[in-house]
Design a protein around this motif. Structure first.
Motif, mmCIF file in Angstrom:
data_model
loop_
_atom_site.group_PDB
_atom_site.id
_atom_site.type_symbol
_atom_site.label_atom_id
_atom_site.label_comp_id
_atom_site.label_asym_id
_atom_site.label_seq_id
_atom_site.Cartn_x
_atom_site.Cartn_y
_atom_site.Cartn_z
ATOM 1 N N MET A 1 -13.217 46.264 -15.733
ATOM 2 C CA MET A 1 -13.520 47.676 -15.731
ATOM 3 C C MET A 1 -12.952 48.277 -14.450
ATOM 4 O O MET A 1 -13.216 47.795 -13.359
ATOM 5 C CB MET A 1 -15.024 47.884 -15.793
ATOM 6 C CG MET A 1 -15.428 49.323 -15.536
ATOM 7 S SD MET A 1 -17.170 49.513 -15.254
ATOM 8 C CE MET A 1 -17.686 50.021 -16.834
ATOM 9 N N ARG A 2 -12.163 49.330 -14.586
ATOM 10 C CA ARG A 2 -11.577 49.981 -13.427
ATOM 11 C C ARG A 2 -12.317 51.282 -13.181
ATOM 12 O O ARG A 2 -12.534 52.067 -14.086
ATOM 13 C CB ARG A 2 -10.105 50.252 -13.661
ATOM 14 C CG ARG A 2 -9.457 50.796 -12.446
ATOM 15 C CD ARG A 2 -7.999 51.055 -12.563
ATOM 16 N NE ARG A 2 -7.338 50.507 -13.699
ATOM 17 C CZ ARG A 2 -6.260 51.032 -14.223
ATOM 18 N NH1 ARG A 2 -5.719 52.086 -13.730
ATOM 19 N NH2 ARG A 2 -5.686 50.484 -15.273
ATOM 20 N N THR A 32 -9.543 55.912 -3.373
ATOM 21 C CA THR A 32 -9.986 54.540 -3.624
ATOM 22 C C THR A 32 -8.903 53.697 -4.276
ATOM 23 O O THR A 32 -9.059 52.489 -4.395
ATOM 24 C CB THR A 32 -11.241 54.514 -4.510
ATOM 25 O OG1 THR A 32 -10.937 55.147 -5.755
ATOM 26 C CG2 THR A 32 -12.404 55.222 -3.821
ATOM 27 N N GLU A 33 -7.819 54.317 -4.721
ATOM 28 C CA GLU A 33 -6.716 53.580 -5.331
ATOM 29 C C GLU A 33 -5.401 54.006 -4.695
ATOM 30 O O GLU A 33 -5.205 55.188 -4.396
ATOM 31 C CB GLU A 33 -6.660 53.829 -6.842
ATOM 32 C CG GLU A 33 -7.830 53.223 -7.577
ATOM 33 C CD GLU A 33 -7.675 53.316 -9.089
ATOM 34 O OE1 GLU A 33 -7.010 54.260 -9.574
ATOM 35 O OE2 GLU A 33 -8.218 52.454 -9.782
ATOM 36 N N VAL A 88 -6.108 44.173 -6.867
ATOM 37 C CA VAL A 88 -4.951 44.730 -7.578
ATOM 38 C C VAL A 88 -5.400 44.982 -9.009
ATOM 39 O O VAL A 88 -5.869 44.077 -9.691
ATOM 40 C CB VAL A 88 -3.739 43.774 -7.520
ATOM 41 C CG1 VAL A 88 -2.634 44.261 -8.452
ATOM 42 C CG2 VAL A 88 -3.219 43.659 -6.093
ATOM 43 N N THR A 89 -5.280 46.222 -9.455
ATOM 44 C CA THR A 89 -5.756 46.572 -10.796
ATOM 45 C C THR A 89 -4.643 46.604 -11.829
ATOM 46 O O THR A 89 -4.913 46.546 -13.020
ATOM 47 C CB THR A 89 -6.465 47.939 -10.790
ATOM 48 O OG1 THR A 89 -5.549 48.937 -10.338
ATOM 49 C CG2 THR A 89 -7.685 47.909 -9.888
ATOM 50 N N GLU A 95 -2.303 44.532 -16.798
ATOM 51 C CA GLU A 95 -3.586 44.992 -16.267
ATOM 52 C C GLU A 95 -4.590 43.865 -16.101
ATOM 53 O O GLU A 95 -5.620 44.052 -15.477
ATOM 54 C CB GLU A 95 -4.149 46.107 -17.154
ATOM 55 C CG GLU A 95 -3.300 47.363 -17.087
ATOM 56 C CD GLU A 95 -3.920 48.535 -17.829
ATOM 57 O OE1 GLU A 95 -4.979 48.356 -18.469
ATOM 58 O OE2 GLU A 95 -3.339 49.625 -17.768
ATOM 59 N N ASP A 96 -4.309 42.703 -16.677
ATOM 60 C CA ASP A 96 -5.191 41.550 -16.514
ATOM 61 C C ASP A 96 -4.701 40.759 -15.304
ATOM 62 O O ASP A 96 -3.973 39.771 -15.437
ATOM 63 C CB ASP A 96 -5.178 40.689 -17.781
ATOM 64 C CG ASP A 96 -6.090 39.478 -17.647
ATOM 65 O OD1 ASP A 96 -7.013 39.506 -16.806
ATOM 66 O OD2 ASP A 96 -5.872 38.489 -18.390
ATOM 67 N N ILE A 97 -5.101 41.212 -14.125
ATOM 68 C CA ILE A 97 -4.662 40.572 -12.888
ATOM 69 C C ILE A 97 -5.692 39.503 -12.511
ATOM 70 O O ILE A 97 -6.868 39.801 -12.328
ATOM 71 C CB ILE A 97 -4.511 41.592 -11.746
ATOM 72 C CG1 ILE A 97 -3.613 42.759 -12.175
ATOM 73 C CG2 ILE A 97 -3.981 40.920 -10.486
ATOM 74 C CD1 ILE A 97 -2.192 42.370 -12.531
#
Length: 151
Positions: A1-2, A32-33, A88-89, A95-97
């Protein structure tokens, strides 16, 4: 969840609501990013190269949880791999880091992300002071990315 959250200081809230005088200075909301561009890029299993990505600010939990990881207990150098994989998002369309993705980065890209992490979490910005080797002029560059030669 981002999650992406922007916080405002009490002064910003007051200024936005008009409860203070016109002399109130507004500050930027908390970022924040942070976007980045890897020097070489992550090569996925299909051979596609991914260079741009996003890193979020670390939480205390992000720095504590890896200390309980067995891989970190066996090899303290692995701490940065686990820590970077938590913050790392996204890298390109990936996206699955997870630690496996970070392990597959080129060494120069891992070093870049380690420095980027330090800059946004300890120093609060992505700028670095540099000096031109030709004319000795000092200026700031943004480490968050951009093509070579751009500022």
């Amino acid at each position: 969840m981002r999650r992406s959250v922007q916080f405002q200081s009490p002064e910003q809230v007051e200024a936005a609501s008009g409860t203070r005088g016109a002399s109130t200075v507004q500050r930027e909301p908390l970022r924040t990013e942070f976007g980045f561009e890897l020097p070489r890029g992550y090569v996925d299993e299909t051979g596609a190269v991914h260079r741009t990505g996003v890193m979020r600010l670390a939480t205390a939990r992000d720095e504590l949880v890896p200390l309980r990881d067995d891989r970190v207990r066996e090899n303290s150098a692995y701490l940065s791999v686990v820590l970077i994989s938590r913050v790392v998002t996204r890298i390109g369309t990936v996206e699955d880091i997870h630690p496996g993705v970070i392990e597959d980065l080129f060494a120069s890209d891992l070093a870049f992300l380690q420095d980027f992490y330090r800059r946004i979490n300890a120093e609060g910005h992505t700028r670095a002071a540099v000096t031109c080797p030709s004319c000795d002029e000092e200026f700031a560059v943004n480490l968050a990315g951009g093509r070579l030669g751009e500022s």
